[in-house]
Motif scaffolding. Structure first.
Motif, mmCIF file in Angstrom:
data_model
loop_
_atom_site.group_PDB
_atom_site.id
_atom_site.type_symbol
_atom_site.label_atom_id
_atom_site.label_comp_id
_atom_site.label_asym_id
_atom_site.label_seq_id
_atom_site.Cartn_x
_atom_site.Cartn_y
_atom_site.Cartn_z
ATOM 1 N N ALA A 1 -8.724 42.601 11.259
ATOM 2 C CA ALA A 1 -9.345 42.922 9.972
ATOM 3 C C ALA A 1 -10.058 41.712 9.375
ATOM 4 N N VAL A 2 -9.494 40.519 9.550
ATOM 5 C CA VAL A 2 -10.126 39.310 9.017
ATOM 6 C C VAL A 2 -11.465 39.067 9.704
ATOM 7 N N TRP A 3 -11.525 39.276 11.016
ATOM 8 C CA TRP A 3 -12.763 39.047 11.762
ATOM 9 C C TRP A 3 -13.803 40.116 11.455
ATOM 10 N N VAL A 4 -13.369 41.358 11.261
ATOM 11 C CA VAL A 4 -14.314 42.413 10.863
ATOM 12 C C VAL A 4 -14.888 42.104 9.486
ATOM 13 N N SER A 5 -14.027 41.680 8.565
ATOM 14 C CA SER A 5 -14.505 41.292 7.242
ATOM 15 C C SER A 5 -15.457 40.105 7.339
ATOM 16 N N GLY A 6 -15.140 39.146 8.208
ATOM 17 C CA GLY A 6 -16.021 37.998 8.399
ATOM 18 C C GLY A 6 -17.390 38.406 8.923
ATOM 19 N N LEU A 7 -17.424 39.373 9.836
ATOM 20 C CA LEU A 7 -18.696 39.876 10.349
ATOM 21 C C LEU A 7 -19.506 40.523 9.227
ATOM 22 N N CYS A 8 -18.827 41.263 8.340
ATOM 23 C CA CYS A 8 -19.523 41.873 7.200
ATOM 24 C C CYS A 8 -20.105 40.803 6.291
ATOM 25 N N TRP A 9 -19.327 39.756 6.006
ATOM 26 C CA TRP A 9 -19.841 38.663 5.183
ATOM 27 C C TRP A 9 -21.078 38.027 5.827
ATOM 28 N N SER A 10 -21.050 37.860 7.152
ATOM 29 C CA SER A 10 -22.192 37.226 7.830
ATOM 30 C C SER A 10 -23.457 38.071 7.692
ATOM 31 N N VAL B 1 -27.438 44.677 3.162
ATOM 32 C CA VAL B 1 -26.459 43.984 2.313
ATOM 33 C C VAL B 1 -25.474 44.969 1.683
ATOM 34 N N PRO B 2 -25.926 46.010 0.954
ATOM 35 C CA PRO B 2 -24.941 46.940 0.392
ATOM 36 C C PRO B 2 -24.166 47.717 1.452
ATOM 37 N N LEU B 3 -24.781 47.971 2.622
ATOM 38 C CA LEU B 3 -24.053 48.664 3.687
ATOM 39 C C LEU B 3 -22.914 47.799 4.207
ATOM 40 N N ALA B 4 -23.202 46.503 4.459
ATOM 41 C CA ALA B 4 -22.153 45.599 4.929
ATOM 42 C C ALA B 4 -21.109 45.377 3.840
ATOM 43 N N ALA B 5 -21.562 45.253 2.587
ATOM 44 C CA ALA B 5 -20.620 45.050 1.490
ATOM 45 C C ALA B 5 -19.702 46.257 1.324
ATOM 46 N N ALA B 6 -20.263 47.457 1.430
ATOM 47 C CA ALA B 6 -19.446 48.663 1.300
ATOM 48 C C ALA B 6 -18.398 48.739 2.408
ATOM 49 N N THR B 7 -18.788 48.370 3.631
ATOM 50 C CA THR B 7 -17.825 48.335 4.734
ATOM 51 C C THR B 7 -16.715 47.334 4.438
ATOM 52 N N ASN B 8 -17.110 46.171 3.933
ATOM 53 C CA ASN B 8 -16.133 45.120 3.623
ATOM 54 C C ASN B 8 -15.170 45.558 2.527
ATOM 55 N N TRP B 9 -15.698 46.084 1.417
ATOM 56 C CA TRP B 9 -14.823 46.480 0.311
ATOM 57 C C TRP B 9 -13.924 47.648 0.713
ATOM 58 N N THR B 10 -14.434 48.565 1.539
ATOM 59 C CA THR B 10 -13.609 49.687 1.995
ATOM 60 C C THR B 10 -12.469 49.186 2.866
ATOM 61 N N LEU B 11 -12.771 48.220 3.739
ATOM 62 C CA LEU B 11 -11.724 47.630 4.572
ATOM 63 C C LEU B 11 -10.660 46.949 3.718
ATOM 64 N N LEU B 12 -11.100 46.153 2.737
ATOM 65 C CA LEU B 12 -10.151 45.454 1.875
ATOM 66 C C LEU B 12 -9.336 46.433 1.046
ATOM 67 N N GLN B 13 -9.986 47.520 0.610
ATOM 68 C CA GLN B 13 -9.270 48.533 -0.169
ATOM 69 C C GLN B 13 -8.220 49.225 0.701
#
Length: 308
Positions: free
Chosen positions: A69-78, A157-169
């Motif tokens: 999950a940390v690496w998936v989130s990192g990919l979204c941030w990138s 940007v919003p697509l990656a951000a939405a993926t990231n926030w959904t993962l964190l949620q």
């Protein structure tokens, strides 16, 4: 932290985020992927220093053993770091910021699709109005291929951000078993991973480097002040402010960013951008304000392990 102080810090976060467009307009030679490379590089350096001071050796010892999950989130941030700066070099600051403003609505749709969260009728209406605003913003200027290309890149940007926030949620509010499994999981290093990936990917595309020393100085300032500091702050503020309130305050970045570009770079938004942006911001503000009014008070969340 008091609620008033948390709100003030979130406004500061949006103000820091908003300076990227106007600073980019004052670069001498750096363009496109080179702009992204230098900003991501200095962002990574600043995050490495800050997180090492906060975590010590444990940061680096645990980085390679970090869960998926940390690496998936990192990919979204990138993707967020890279697509934003590339889009800024392709179209106007106003187009990029208004396009990014649909992030809360995309997150709501992702929560419905992947977490099975029910969406109220007001959110579906906001999605429709915001979509109409985006279509109006660049649909009238469809012949300007450069503007359309920049807007499409900005959509990443919003697509990656939405993926990231959904993962964190999902990690923070999933099943009891999922919460127990992720109780000691520190997601803050994902921001550092994202910066490192962004710098590594864009370096070959930016070569040969042509930035002047002035460009490097400006981009180093963006990496530290516009990215590293507010990213660390916003992770901390997620423990103090509800998600709808953060999303609503985050819309200030659009207003601040367009104003900076207008005043500091003579980049006046077009009438189509103003009309489309008004539809997007109006839909988002109405949706988030109604969400805040209907939201019942909840007890404060316990601090996340390892965060100060």
């Amino acid at each position: 932290m008091t609620h008033r102080r948390a709100v003030a810090l979130m406004v500061l976060v949006t103000l820091l985020w908003s300076i990227a467009g106007v600073v980019t307009r004052h670069l001498d030679a750096a363009r496109s992927f080179e702009v992204t490379f230098w900003r991501s590089l200095f962002n990574a350096i600043a995050l490495a220093v800050a997180l090492t001071a906060m975590r010590g050796r444990a940061l680096w010892l645990g980085l390679l053993r970090a869960p998926r999950a940390v690496w998936v989130s990192g990919l979204c941030w990138s993707v967020m770091f890279t697509a934003f700066m590339v889009a800024i070099t392709l179209t106007t600051v106003a187009n990029v910021l208004v396009t990014m403003a649909i992030g809360p609505l995309v997150t709501a749709l992702f929560s419905r699709a992947f977490l099975r969260h029910r969406l109220p009728a007001r959110t579906w209406l906001a999605v429709a109005v915001a979509g109409l605003g985006i279509a109006w913003m660049f649909g009238r200027d469809a012949g300007a291929g450069l503007s359309l290309t920049g807007t499409l890149v900005a959509l990443a940007v919003p697509l990656a951000a939405a993926t990231n926030w959904t993962l964190l949620q999902h990690i923070g509010h999933g099943t009891a078993e999922a919460e127990e499994a992720s109780a000691g999981q520190d997601m803050l290093p994902a921001v550092l991973i994202g910066a490192l990936i962004s710098a590594a990917v864009t370096l070959p595309l930016a070569w040969p480097l042509t930035a002047s020393m002035r460009d490097v100085g400006l981009l180093s300032m963006l990496g530290v002040v516009q990215l590293a500091i507010p990213c660390l702050l916003v992770v901390r503020l997620t423990r103090e402010l509800p998600a709808p309130e953060i999303a609503l305050l985050g819309l200030l970045e659009v207003i601040f960013g367009v104003a900076w570009a207008w005043l500091g770079a003579n980049e006046a938004p077009s009438s189509n951008t103003l009309a489309g942006g008004a539809l997007v911001l109006g839909a988002l503000c109405a949706n988030e304000l109604l969400a805040l009014r209907s939201r019942a008070p909840v007890p404060a969340r316990a601090p996340q392990p390892g965060l100060r």
